[in-house]
Design a protein around this motif. Structure first.
Motif, PDB file in Angstrom:
ATOM      1  N   LYS A  18      -8.367  20.932   7.391  1.00  0.00           N
ATOM      2  CA  LYS A  18      -8.640  19.526   7.687  1.00  0.00           C
ATOM      3  C   LYS A  18      -7.919  18.655   6.668  1.00  0.00           C
ATOM      4  N   THR A  19      -7.136  17.739   7.166  1.00  0.00           N
ATOM      5  CA  THR A  19      -6.366  16.874   6.269  1.00  0.00           C
ATOM      6  C   THR A  19      -6.605  15.421   6.637  1.00  0.00           C
ATOM      7  N   ALA A  20      -6.106  14.559   5.767  1.00  0.00           N
ATOM      8  CA  ALA A  20      -6.282  13.126   5.975  1.00  0.00           C
ATOM      9  C   ALA A  20      -4.995  12.406   5.580  1.00  0.00           C
ATOM     10  N   THR A  21      -4.827  11.237   6.142  1.00  0.00           N
ATOM     11  CA  THR A  21      -3.788  10.324   5.662  1.00  0.00           C
ATOM     12  C   THR A  21      -4.471   9.346   4.715  1.00  0.00           C
ATOM     13  N   VAL A  22      -4.080   9.413   3.474  1.00  0.00           N
ATOM     14  CA  VAL A  22      -4.737   8.614   2.443  1.00  0.00           C
ATOM     15  C   VAL A  22      -3.867   7.402   2.117  1.00  0.00           C
ATOM     16  N   PRO A  82       0.839  -1.212   0.000  1.00  0.00           N
ATOM     17  CA  PRO A  82       0.000   0.000   0.000  1.00  0.00           C
ATOM     18  C   PRO A  82       0.869   1.255   0.000  1.00  0.00           C
ATOM     19  N   PHE A  83       0.293   2.319  -0.510  1.00  0.00           N
ATOM     20  CA  PHE A  83       0.978   3.623  -0.504  1.00  0.00           C
ATOM     21  C   PHE A  83       0.166   4.590   0.365  1.00  0.00           C
ATOM     22  N   SER A  84       0.849   5.213   1.302  1.00  0.00           N
ATOM     23  CA  SER A  84       0.167   6.164   2.202  1.00  0.00           C
ATOM     24  C   SER A  84       0.779   7.544   2.056  1.00  0.00           C
ATOM     25  N   ALA A  85      -0.061   8.537   2.068  1.00  0.00           N
ATOM     26  CA  ALA A  85       0.389   9.931   2.056  1.00  0.00           C
ATOM     27  C   ALA A  85      -0.399  10.690   3.113  1.00  0.00           C
ATOM     28  N   SER A  86       0.298  11.509   3.871  1.00  0.00           N
ATOM     29  CA  SER A  86      -0.370  12.283   4.924  1.00  0.00           C
ATOM     30  C   SER A  86      -0.480  13.746   4.521  1.00  0.00           C
ATOM     31  N   GLY A  87      -1.361  14.455   5.216  1.00  0.00           N
ATOM     32  CA  GLY A  87      -1.545  15.883   4.959  1.00  0.00           C
ATOM     33  C   GLY A  87      -2.316  16.162   3.696  1.00  0.00           C
ATOM     34  N   VAL A  88      -3.117  15.206   3.277  1.00  0.00           N
ATOM     35  CA  VAL A  88      -3.907  15.403   2.066  1.00  0.00           C
ATOM     36  C   VAL A  88      -5.190  16.148   2.463  1.00  0.00           C
ATOM     37  N   PRO A  89      -5.472  17.290   1.827  1.00  0.00           N
ATOM     38  CA  PRO A  89      -6.682  18.035   2.190  1.00  0.00           C
ATOM     39  C   PRO A  89      -7.926  17.161   2.074  1.00  0.00           C
ATOM     40  N   LEU A  90      -8.726  17.231   3.121  1.00  0.00           N
ATOM     41  CA  LEU A  90      -9.868  16.325   3.194  1.00  0.00           C
ATOM     42  C   LEU A  90     -11.002  16.768   2.270  1.00  0.00           C
ATOM     43  N   ASP A  91     -11.148  18.085   2.154  1.00  0.00           N
ATOM     44  CA  ASP A  91     -12.305  18.578   1.414  1.00  0.00           C
ATOM     45  C   ASP A  91     -11.897  19.366   0.177  1.00  0.00           C
ATOM     46  N   ALA A  92     -10.766  18.966  -0.442  1.00  0.00           N
ATOM     47  CA  ALA A  92     -10.340  19.619  -1.687  1.00  0.00           C
ATOM     48  C   ALA A  92     -10.299  18.574  -2.800  1.00  0.00           C
ATOM     49  N   LEU A  93     -10.388  19.056  -4.024  1.00  0.00           N
ATOM     50  CA  LEU A  93     -10.387  18.141  -5.179  1.00  0.00           C
ATOM     51  C   LEU A  93      -9.051  17.396  -5.245  1.00  0.00           C
ATOM     52  N   LEU A  94      -9.146  16.076  -5.400  1.00  0.00           N
ATOM     53  CA  LEU A  94      -7.940  15.237  -5.426  1.00  0.00           C
ATOM     54  C   LEU A  94      -8.065  14.267  -6.605  1.00  0.00           C
TER      55      LEU A  94
END
Lengths: 229, 401
Positions: free
Chosen positions: B391-395, A82-94
């Motif tokens: 607000k951020t997430a670990t994906v 698996p690949f994990s990335a942190s600090g990804v905006p939760l409510d922004a376009l991804l």
């Protein structure tokens, strides 16, 4: 017990800061990559995956996620780690892109998802064949062909037909990177295999070489398996 | 203050001796403290007599000066005495009889050719009569005073002045019949003749309205209850409005023949508490000292001040009582050396009032604490909103299970 106004105010302020600090933890979000239909077998020949997540102002890349063996069965099209990335905006376009590569670092399969909010239901990305990917897959077990040399020393590999010489594959390792040497046998996409008699030439670092190797190609379902004569 | 110190030798100070040595330091510190934290109070200084000892006027003046210097408003002791005495002393027949005796004495002095004495006495009578608004003891005494003035004018060869005083005497008492034992024939004849002439003039009208309604006395005679109008001979008149539980109002008015003059008067409540001599007497009796101190509170209310500061000479110092007493202070006050009084009073006045039994919502600290808590919570929310990251997430991307 009497509490002074100053103490009371300080306590309230401290409590508010405590709440603020506690509420700053990140949410865990999973994005699932679904296998393509096993019948279509677009995943055959894939030896590794790369995952890229692109946000509005930042992007995250996994780098090569190499399998132990090439995918030769449509039901084993899985990302090794698996690949994990942190600090990804939760409510922004991804935008999440998954690409599967063969041993020549040619993309054979991909999947893309655009996510407006990670707060919703789990995201699934379905892999599909890339339009224009080379339809035939040639599987070559290279280690026995190297005359004791290491696969990591190979700088170039050329596969051609024997009877009427036609180059099927010309791989320059410097352009391919880890995909060439990390997985053996290697799987290479080619346009077609017009002749079952093939030759392989290896070039090594510092100009070394081994005699040309002759191979016999045998179709095994969705890929061609080679064997030294 | 220096005079007080001379009158109070150190050996007689006894327990105050030690405190006097430290008084300058204590006073300076207290004055400094009071100047930094004090609030302006309205105060009345009440120097009281003690048996065999006069009121400490010098100490009161020094204290008034120090209190004024620290921003307090002070009702001077003389004003206190005047305001309290006003309305307590009568202006009725007794007063009139006493004044008549004095006028007779002045006439006797004039007969003895002691004109200066008679003149001085007559000026005093004028002030007294004006102060009482002609009093309430009838017009005879007023006529007697005017005729005394007439005699003084005649002895001064002022015929015109004598005629004016005769007219004024008639205006003040047109119905008065002069006593032959007091007034010579010439005076009585002149009075009778001129009265006929003045009565022939059109009368003057005086209209008086008061709040509250009051008895209207004009020239020592009760005329009506206000609002009312009185018909009088032209000339200068004394008037007085009196009502129960109110200070009487006195005024003079010049009325012209055939005209109507109107006066509107508001009456102030009279002081109904213990008189200053009565308070002094109570303080002089140890068993009634608390009663005497309590009597100062109505006095403070009457004078409309925050505190009445009474100074009562006692033992070798001065007993200082502040009424109503500041928090944690004795109602009967304490005995102080003269040079400690200002600093002690200023220090007492800086004490903020206690609210020991106030309900929780009546305590200032409750509101301060509540306001502080609200401000702190709002500040916390603002800080949180300003400092928290988006607000951020670990994906995690992985193959479907």
């Amino acid at each position: 017990m009497r509490v002074s106004p100053t103490t009371m105010s300080a306590r309230c302020l401290g409590f508010a800061i405590f709440l603020a600090a506690c509420s700053a933890r990140e949410t865990e979000v999973m994005i699932y990559v679904d296998e393509p239909s096993p019948d279509a077998s677009p995943c055959i020949g894939v030896v590794g995956f790369e995952i890229t997540m692109t946000g509005s102002s930042e992007s995250w890349t996994s780098g090569p996620r190499m399998n132990a063996l090439p995918v030769l069965d449509g039901s084993s099209c899985r990302i090794a780690r698996p690949f994990s990335a942190s600090g990804v905006p939760l409510d922004a376009l991804l935008t999440v892109t998954v690409l599967g590569y063969d041993s020549a670092h040619a993309a054979r399969i991909s999947g893309t998802a655009q996510v407006e909010s990670l707060s919703g239901s789990p995201v699934h990305i379905t892999l599909a064949a890339i339009v224009g990917a080379k339809p035939a897959v040639l599987v070559i077990d290279r280690a026995p062909l190297l005359g004791g040399m290491s696969l990591t020393d190979v700088t170039r590999m050329v596969v051609a037909t024997q009877t009427r010489p036609q180059t099927l594959l010309d791989v320059s390792v410097s352009d391919v990177g880890a995909y060439f040497s990390a997985v053996d046998p290697g799987a290479f996409g080619v346009d077609a295999v017009p002749d079952t008699l093939l030759t392989v030439d290896f070039t090594f670092v510092q100009g070394g070489s081994v005699p040309r190797v002759r191979l016999t190609a045998t179709q095994n379902g969705a890929y061609w398996q080679t064997q030294a004569k | 203050v220096r005079r007080c110190r001379r009158e109070t030798p150190d050996r007689a100070l006894g327990p105050l001796k030690k405190s006097r040595r430290t008084a300058p330091v204590f006073s300076a510190a207290a004055l400094l403290f009071a100047s930094g934290t004090g609030r302006a109070d309205r105060l009345a200084l009440v120097p009281l007599d003690a048996p065999g000892r006069s009121a400490p006027q010098v100490v009161a003046e020094k204290l008034a000066s120090d209190l004024l210097a620290h921003g307090h408003r002070v009702v001077a002791s003389a004003d206190v005495v005047a305001r309290v005495a006003m309305g307590n002393q009568g202006a009725g027949p007794d007063w009139a009889a006493q004044l008549q005796e004095s006028i007779d004495a002045a006439r006797a002095a004039l007969t003895r050719l002691d004109r200066a004495l008679a003149l001085g006495m007559s000026r005093h009578f004028a002030e007294e009569i004006a102060h009482r608004g002609g009093g309430a003891g009838g017009g005879d005494v007023l006529v007697s005073w005017c005729l005394l003035e007439r005699q003084l004018a005649l002895t001064g060869s002022d015929a015109k002045g004598a005629a004016a005083w005769l007219d004024r005497a008639i205006a003040l008492g047109p119905d008065v019949e002069l006593d032959p034992l007091r007034h010579p024939d010439e005076e009585r004849d002149g009075f009778a003749r001129r009265r006929v002439e003045l009565r022939a003039l059109p009368p003057a009208m005086l209209s008086v309205a008061t709040t509250p309604s009051a008895d209207i006395w004009v020239d020592g005679v009760r005329r009506c209850e206000s609002p009312c109008t009185v018909s009088l001979l032209p000339g200068r008149h004394f008037a007085r409005a009196s009502s129960p539980a109110h200070q009487p109002a006195a005024f003079e008015v010049e009325l012209r023949a055939g005209s109507t003059t109107t006066r509107q008067i508001g009456l102030s409540a009279a002081y109904s508490g213990a008189s200053l001599p009565a308070i002094s007497a109570m303080l002089g009796d140890p068993s009634r000292r608390t009663e005497g101190a309590s009597a100062l509170e109505p006095l403070a209310r009457f004078l409309d001040v925050d505190h009445a500061v009474a100074l009562y000479p006692e033992e070798t110092g001065v007993r200082v009582m502040i009424s109503p007493p500041p928090p944690r202070s004795a109602k009967v006050g304490r005995i102080l050396a003269p040079d400690q009084i200002s600093s002690s009073v200023l220090l007492d006045l800086t004490r903020s009032p206690d609210v020991p039994n106030a309900p929780w919502y009546g305590r200032p600290t409750t509101w301060i604490a509540g306001g502080g808590a609200v401000v702190a919570i709002v500040a916390g929310i603002v800080i949180y909103g300003a400092t928290r990251p988006a607000k951020t997430a670990t994906v995690t991307v992985t193959s479907s299970p």
